[in-house]
Design a protein around this motif. Structure first.
Motif, PDB file in Angstrom:
ATOM      1  N   PHE A  69      40.219  10.827  78.734  1.00 41.78           N
ATOM      2  CA  PHE A  69      41.370  11.724  78.736  1.00 41.78           C
ATOM      3  C   PHE A  69      42.185  11.466  79.995  1.00 41.78           C
ATOM      4  O   PHE A  69      41.758  11.837  81.084  1.00 41.78           O
ATOM      5  N   PRO A  70      43.353  10.840  79.867  1.00 42.14           N
ATOM      6  CA  PRO A  70      44.218  10.676  81.036  1.00 42.14           C
ATOM      7  C   PRO A  70      44.804  12.020  81.460  1.00 42.14           C
ATOM      8  O   PRO A  70      44.596  13.038  80.784  1.00 42.14           O
ATOM      9  N   GLN A  71      45.544  12.012  82.550  1.00 40.84           N
ATOM     10  CA  GLN A  71      46.118  13.275  83.036  1.00 40.84           C
ATOM     11  C   GLN A  71      47.073  13.883  82.011  1.00 40.84           C
ATOM     12  O   GLN A  71      47.142  15.097  81.872  1.00 40.84           O
ATOM     13  N   GLU A  72      47.797  13.050  81.298  1.00 39.84           N
ATOM     14  CA  GLU A  72      48.742  13.545  80.297  1.00 39.84           C
ATOM     15  C   GLU A  72      48.547  12.775  79.003  1.00 39.84           C
ATOM     16  O   GLU A  72      48.448  11.550  79.011  1.00 39.84           O
ATOM     17  N   LEU A  73      48.488  13.495  77.883  1.00 44.19           N
ATOM     18  CA  LEU A  73      48.450  12.848  76.584  1.00 44.19           C
ATOM     19  C   LEU A  73      49.868  12.444  76.193  1.00 44.19           C
ATOM     20  O   LEU A  73      50.818  13.194  76.419  1.00 44.19           O
ATOM     21  N   SER A  74      50.000  11.265  75.611  1.00 41.83           N
ATOM     22  CA  SER A  74      51.318  10.819  75.170  1.00 41.83           C
ATOM     23  C   SER A  74      51.737  11.599  73.925  1.00 41.83           C
ATOM     24  O   SER A  74      50.885  12.177  73.231  1.00 41.83           O
ATOM     25  N   PRO A  75      53.021  11.637  73.596  1.00 45.57           N
ATOM     26  CA  PRO A  75      53.466  12.299  72.363  1.00 45.57           C
ATOM     27  C   PRO A  75      52.776  11.735  71.120  1.00 45.57           C
ATOM     28  O   PRO A  75      52.453  12.487  70.197  1.00 45.57           O
ATOM     29  N   GLU A  76      52.512  10.426  71.138  1.00 41.88           N
ATOM     30  CA  GLU A  76      51.833   9.807  69.994  1.00 41.88           C
ATOM     31  C   GLU A  76      50.395  10.292  69.877  1.00 41.88           C
ATOM     32  O   GLU A  76      49.903  10.561  68.782  1.00 41.88           O
ATOM     33  N   GLU A  77      49.709  10.410  71.020  1.00 47.81           N
ATOM     34  CA  GLU A  77      48.329  10.908  71.016  1.00 47.81           C
ATOM     35  C   GLU A  77      48.280  12.366  70.561  1.00 47.81           C
ATOM     36  O   GLU A  77      47.395  12.757  69.802  1.00 47.81           O
ATOM     37  N   ALA A  78      49.245  13.160  71.024  1.00 44.05           N
ATOM     38  CA  ALA A  78      49.298  14.569  70.626  1.00 44.05           C
ATOM     39  C   ALA A  78      49.520  14.688  69.120  1.00 44.05           C
ATOM     40  O   ALA A  78      48.853  15.478  68.434  1.00 44.05           O
ATOM     41  N   LYS A  79      50.441  13.906  68.601  1.00 45.31           N
ATOM     42  CA  LYS A  79      50.739  13.939  67.170  1.00 45.31           C
ATOM     43  C   LYS A  79      49.521  13.530  66.358  1.00 45.31           C
ATOM     44  O   LYS A  79      49.207  14.138  65.328  1.00 45.31           O
ATOM     45  N   ALA A  80      48.805  12.504  66.834  1.00 47.77           N
ATOM     46  CA  ALA A  80      47.621  12.028  66.122  1.00 47.77           C
ATOM     47  C   ALA A  80      46.527  13.091  66.098  1.00 47.77           C
ATOM     48  O   ALA A  80      45.836  13.257  65.084  1.00 47.77           O
ATOM     49  N   LEU A  81      46.358  13.818  67.189  1.00 46.95           N
ATOM     50  CA  LEU A  81      45.355  14.886  67.232  1.00 46.95           C
ATOM     51  C   LEU A  81      45.661  15.969  66.206  1.00 46.95           C
ATOM     52  O   LEU A  81      44.785  16.394  65.451  1.00 46.95           O
ATOM     53  N   LEU A  82      46.900  16.423  66.179  1.00 48.76           N
ATOM     54  CA  LEU A  82      47.284  17.488  65.257  1.00 48.76           C
ATOM     55  C   LEU A  82      47.207  17.026  63.811  1.00 48.76           C
ATOM     56  O   LEU A  82      46.794  17.775  62.927  1.00 48.76           O
ATOM     57  N   LEU A  83      47.581  15.767  63.569  1.00 49.76           N
ATOM     58  CA  LEU A  83      47.501  15.225  62.209  1.00 49.76           C
ATOM     59  C   LEU A  83      46.051  15.128  61.754  1.00 49.76           C
ATOM     60  O   LEU A  83      45.728  15.454  60.603  1.00 49.76           O
ATOM     61  N   ARG A  84      45.179  14.710  62.667  1.00 49.72           N
ATOM     62  CA  ARG A  84      43.764  14.634  62.316  1.00 49.72           C
ATOM     63  C   ARG A  84      43.224  16.014  61.943  1.00 49.72           C
ATOM     64  O   ARG A  84      42.485  16.154  60.966  1.00 49.72           O
ATOM     65  N   LEU A  85      43.625  17.020  62.698  1.00 50.21           N
ATOM     66  CA  LEU A  85      43.181  18.383  62.405  1.00 50.21           C
ATOM     67  C   LEU A  85      43.686  18.838  61.038  1.00 50.21           C
ATOM     68  O   LEU A  85      42.943  19.418  60.244  1.00 50.21           O
TER      69      LEU A  85
END
Length: 198
Positions: A69-85
């Protein structure tokens, strides 16, 4: 899930360069054992994130389930997390939200998917890491964007994590609560830095 290996991370003694600066961070050889919790502390600019990135890039043996986990998640990483959920069935989604609630998450924010805060995204990512059976968590300033109650919940979550942990943090209480050893970076007179193991 615990690894059956003797170590889940290792770097040999070396100097890891700071880009093209001509100097870097000097490190001794080190290993991270199966269930060891290590904290990395030091002043800003002394190479903590540089060291963590090197560890993730070339210090984790193939086959180890590691999550960084880097200090900040990129917009792409955030989108992927929510999509996975969103793509989980009801039972799986319930399991993930239950895990996310351990570090004091607000499940309603994930359901709407609107303006999910960086702190809530980090909690969701930790929940997926636990669900996936991560053997090693590498966290760079995980308390960023979290309020006091969320940090306390994060402490309980990380302290009870059965695998290995490498944590970068300026939060002294978090470091002391979740780590079994503290590593320090310190500046040298030539512009470089070095890592001191305890």
């Amino acid at each position: 899930m615990r690894s059956k290996r003797n170590a889940v991370a290792h770097l040999p003694a070396q100097t890891i360069p700071f880009g093209d600066a001509g100097y870097g961070i000097e490190i001794p050889e080190f290993f991270v054992g199966l269930d060891e919790h290590r904290a990395l502390v030091g002043a800003n600019g002394t190479g903590k994130s540089t060291l963590i990135k090197a560890l993730v890039a070339r210090g984790i043996p193939e086959g180890v389930k590691a999550v960084y986990f880097p200090q900040e998640l990129s917009p792409e990483e955030a989108k992927a997390l929510l999509l996975r959920l969103q793509n989980l069935d009801r039972a799986e989604r319930g399991s993930v939200l239950s895990l996310a609630a351990q570090p004091n998450a607000e499940p309603e924010s994930y359901r709407t998917g609107i303006a999910v805060s960086p702190g809530e995204l980090r909690k969701l990512a930790l929940a997926f890491a636990a669900l996936d059976g991560a053997e090693l968590l590498v966290l760079d300033e995980p308390a960023n964007h979290l309020d006091v109650h969320a940090v306390e919940a994060l402490e309980r979550f990380l302290a009870s994590f059965a695998g290995a942990l490498v944590l970068v943090s300026h939060d002294r209480h978090l470091v002391e609560a979740v780590s079994s050893a503290i590593w320090r970076t310190e500046a040298l007179s030539d512009g470089g830095t070095r890592l001191l193991l305890s």
